[in-house]
Design a protein around this motif. Structure first.
Motif, PDB file in Angstrom:
ATOM      1  N   ASP A   1       0.807  -1.125  -0.181  1.00  0.00           N
ATOM      2  CA  ASP A   1      -0.022  -0.072   0.268  1.00  0.00           C
ATOM      3  C   ASP A   1       0.907   1.329   0.086  1.00  0.00           C
TER       4      ASP A   1
ATOM      5  N   LEU B   1       0.968   3.811  -3.028  1.00  0.00           N
ATOM      6  CA  LEU B   1       0.733   5.427  -2.795  1.00  0.00           C
ATOM      7  C   LEU B   1       2.125   6.270  -2.927  1.00  0.00           C
TER       8      LEU B   1
ATOM      9  N   ASP C   1       2.346   9.117  -6.197  1.00  0.00           N
ATOM     10  CA  ASP C   1       2.853  10.713  -5.827  1.00  0.00           C
ATOM     11  C   ASP C   1       3.833  11.007  -6.550  1.00  0.00           C
TER      12      ASP C   1
ATOM     13  N   LEU D   1      -7.406   3.295  -3.500  1.00  0.00           N
ATOM     14  CA  LEU D   1      -6.585   2.962  -4.513  1.00  0.00           C
ATOM     15  C   LEU D   1      -7.175   2.316  -5.759  1.00  0.00           C
TER      16      LEU D   1
END
Length: 91
Positions: free
Chosen positions: A9, A13, A17, A42
């Motif tokens: 996760d 993430l 970004d 997500l």
């Protein structure tokens, strides 16, 4: 990218970004990863899901005995923006 399952996760993430505008991110994940409720946000950015099935992944230096693995994997292709629908492809 092939992140450790327990930290996938955070890796996803962070990579999202860093993506440039209109970029794509390919991540090799256990198929069970997509079933987590906490990952629903997500999944909005998941463009394509390529089902790989069971892959052989012996440890580095390990001997490949020719048997398939015991875990199903998917290539998850993410965008850095929400997509309308996820395309599922069986490889």
């Amino acid at each position: 990218m092939n992140p450790p399952f327990k930290d996938a996760d955070g890796h996803v993430l962070h990579a999202l970004d860093l993506l440039p505008e209109d970029g794509r991110l390919a991540v090799l994940l256990r198929m069970t990863w997509i079933a987590g409720k906490k990952r629903a946000d997500l999944l909005a950015d998941l463009e394509t899901l390529l089902i790989c099935g069971r892959l052989r992944m012996p440890p580095a230096g390990g001997i490949d005995k020719g048997f398939n693995g015991t875990t199903d994997f998917v290539w998850a292709i993410f965008r850095n923006r929400p997509v309308g629908a996820t395309r599922v492809v069986r490889g």
